[in-house]
Motif scaffolding. Structure first.
Motif: not given
Length: 711
Positions: A76-90
């Motif tokens: 869950p915590i890594r999934f959340k981090i991955s969505t955060m980088i996705m929002n930045q176009g990463v």
């Protein structure tokens, strides 16, 4: 809590009154809320990931450039981090598919070599014409000067080539025998990278591994500190802050939401200043973390201070968003990010925003790769005789591209890049690249190099079958590209195992022909054979003296003729630990391994050199290929269980076909902890005596059985 464009990830609305934490003093009154929030987040994310036919999950997978299974497997915590980088176009690029700068990227050197070769060829033609006219003795002084210049040119090229070869070995990606691509340490990871690298053989459990997926995702979120006149210590201090932030989320996940751990981190982070960091550096010089950061500064300070990087950062990057030029603002950014990861809701932004950011980063990434190429070629490699002149020309091109990126459309920018940059720089490793005409030349070469290194014989056989058998409709190049674009490339298994999975998916199904299914099975057995040989070779090299085989090999005799009956009592016998007995379904595996362990391309080139008649050469080549095709076809169509001794003797790998009767004999012999009298061994295996006697000479010759003369 998790929603997209104000649409919930699931239908459960969670009203959370917890407002986050900005200071460790707030922890006592919020302890219960922290654990409650963690459970809410974990439950909601897990429910979202397991929702059947989840179209939104597919979008996240596509934007991240990770297969759905990889995304689902995130905690869950890594999934959340991955969505955060996705929002930045990463998004994620594949470690094995991305371009790395090497000495080959000195394009001026390549031009010089072409020019020298052209001059040498022209000089040779002139010399031949001069000799044919019979005036070789005229103008002797002039001819001598020409020869002196030619010899000096050759010597200069030899010196340059020697330096170049040394650089290639130390400054280029290298595949090891188990199928792992090793990138030079100074190029493997940059804090200022724009995308996340996926390395199949890194471990997220190792907090010191910058190649791990979690480490890189956190680095992309945390951004980096930079300004044109930064000092080395500023760089060290801000990297130390960054490392503190990363280390917190790299620890055991059961501790991340622990109030005491949160309190401890915030207190340490807020009290971290240049004096405390210096004191730690002086008092604990043995700290591996400090040493790694200092080494990073040493390797990258010059690169980040170069004019090219300064132009890109100052012109295109956004201070306070893509990087931070103030230590205090960077520190506050990391604290805010810490709070956001732990306590804030996460929304997936509209795809138009995500794609716009990603497109920007891809363009910047291309410019940074060229800036790095220029820095490495002109400041590090030392392969250019006039670096200032060539650098000035290349810098003008890069500045033009920076201005084009700033002012023109993406289409115009890409067209200008194609006119001014080498095509290999477009191999960014991103499978969902928004740039037009995704370049795969580097990716294909790196993957095929890896397969040729780890399973050379199996790879050579499979490539030959695709290109010559006529039984497989797929083209070899298309097959390799298909593997590169498949989800299998993102598996954490060795490269050969991933490749085998893909081969099964394309040729091993019920809809495939019997021949294609047979090729899959044959390839598996050949890979198994190569892996067995590799492990035995490793054991031979690493533990040779420890296991005593080297001593026994030196003391053992090599039979010159078959033993007579009266000789059996004169010897002790002992099995080599450098051999393994295996039973395989293919009785032609040994001749196949022998045939395809040769370099077929080199063999063909030698045929072309020695057979001057074109028709005879083509006939001989056709005959060779037909024999190999028949050998493969026979192996596919006539499966027959056969036993082999596979091993290493005197630095050579051997596959020795042997009777099945030896299976029982071998294991009985291996059961003895020390050499035993040969006659005693024969008498204890009366039913197999003939088998042992008939093969004793050959098994001794290949070092499978040691024979020690009794005193």
């Amino acid at each position: 809590m998790f929603f997209v464009n104000k649409i919930k990830f699931n239908n459960v609305i969670i009203n959370n009154s917890f407002k986050g934490i900005n200071n460790y003093k707030d922890l006592k009154q919020n302890t219960v809320d922290i654990y409650k929030l963690q459970r809410q987040q974990d439950d909601e994310i897990n429910q979202f990931k397991t929702t059947p036919n989840n179209a939104l999950l597919s979008k996240i997978s596509k934007n991240l450039n990770l297969p759905v299974d990889n995304v689902v497997s995130l905690s869950p915590i890594r999934f959340k981090i991955s969505t955060m980088i996705m929002n930045q176009g990463v998004s994620v690029y594949h470690h094995e598919l991305r371009k790395v700068i090497t000495p080959h990227d000195d394009y001026e050197r390549a031009k010089r070599r072409e020019l020298v070769e052209k001059i040498e060829a022209e000089q040779m033609k002139k010399d031949m014409k001069s000799n044919e006219k019979g005036d070789g003795n005229k103008g002797g002084g002039k001819k001598l000067m020409s020869m002196e210049k030619e010899f000096e040119l050759v010597r200069e090229q030899e010196r340059e080539q020697s330096h170049f070869n040394q650089l290639l070995e130390s400054q280029s990606p290298q595949w090891n025998a188990i199928g792992q691509l090793q990138i030079p340490k100074e190029d493997a990871f940059y804090y200022d990278d724009l995308f996340v690298g996926f390395c199949p053989y890194s471990s997220d459990g190792n907090k010191d591994d910058p190649m791990s997926l979690l480490y890189q995702m956190l680095t992309r979120l945390s951004k980096f500190y930079w300004h044109k006149n930064q000092t080395k210590y500023e760089m060290f201090f801000t990297l130390k802050l960054n490392q503190m932030f990363i280390n917190y989320f790299m620890q055991d996940e059961t501790l991340i939401y622990n109030p005491q751990e949160i309190s401890k981190f915030i207190e340490l982070f807020e009290n971290c200043n240049d004096q405390s960091v210096l004191n730690e550096l002086i008092q604990h010089p043995e700290s591996v973390e400090n040493q790694e950061i200092v080494n990073y500064v040493k390797m990258n300070f010059g690169r980040l201070s170069s004019e090219n990087y300064s132009v890109i950062f100052e012109t295109l990057f956004r201070d306070g968003k893509d990087y931070f030029s103030s230590v205090e603002s960077y520190k506050q950014h990391l604290l805010s990010l810490f709070n956001e990861i732990l306590f804030s809701a996460t929304a997936m932004l509209p795809e138009t925003i995500i794609n716009k950011e990603k497109e920007l980063k891809e363009k910047w990434d291309l410019l940074l790769l060229e800036a790095n190429r220029q820095f490495k070629v002109y400041s590090c490699f030392g392969t250019s005789p006039e670096p200032e002149k060539s650098l000035a020309t290349d810098q003008r091109k890069l500045l033009h591209l920076v201005k084009t990126c700033q002012k023109k459309s993406t289409l115009d920018f890409i067209q200008e890049c194609k006119r001014n940059l080498h095509q290999s720089l477009f191999s960014n490793g991103l499978m969902n690249s928004s740039l037009t005409n995704r370049e795969l030349s580097v990716s294909i070469k790196q993957i095929t190099d890896g397969l040729q290194t780890s399973i050379s014989t199996s790879y050579t056989m499979l490539e030959f079958v695709f290109q010559n058998s006529g039984e497989i409709s797929l083209k070899w190049d298309d097959f390799i590209v298909g593997f590169i674009n498949s989800p299998m490339i993102f598996s954490s298994q060795p490269l050969a195992e991933r490749f085998m999975q893909y081969l099964k998916s394309r040729l091993g199904g019920d809809g495939n022909s019997t021949y294609e299914q047979g090729i899959v099975k044959l390839f598996q057995e050949m890979v198994q054979l190569e892996h067995t040989l590799f492990k035995l070779q490793q054991s031979y090299n690493d533990d040779y003296i420890i296991n005593g085989d080297k001593l026994l090999q030196e003391l053992s005799i090599e039979l010159q003729e078959e033993l007579q009956e009266e000789d059996y009592k004169k010897f002790l016998v002992y099995p080599s630990s450098n051999y393994k007995m295996v039973q395989l379904d293919c009785h032609l595996l040994a001749p196949l391994h022998k045939s395809f362990s040769q370099d077929l391309d080199v063999e063909q080139q030698e045929m072309e050199i020695y057979i001057r008649n074109k028709k005879i050469y083509e006939r001989e080549l056709k005959t060779r290929n037909e024999k190999l095709v028949k050998l493969v076809s026979d192996a596919v169509s006539t499966q027959q269980k056969t036993c082999y001794f596979i091993g290493v003797f005197e630095d050579q790998a051997y596959t020795v076909e042997i009777s099945e009767n030896w299976m029982d004999i071998w294991y009985k012999l291996k059961a003895h902890p020390s050499p035993i009298p040969l006659l005693e061994f024969l008498n204890s295996n009366l039913t197999s005596q003939d088998t042992i006697k008939n093969t004793l000479f050959d098994l001794n010759k290949f070092g499978i059985l040691y024979l020690l003369h009794r005193v």
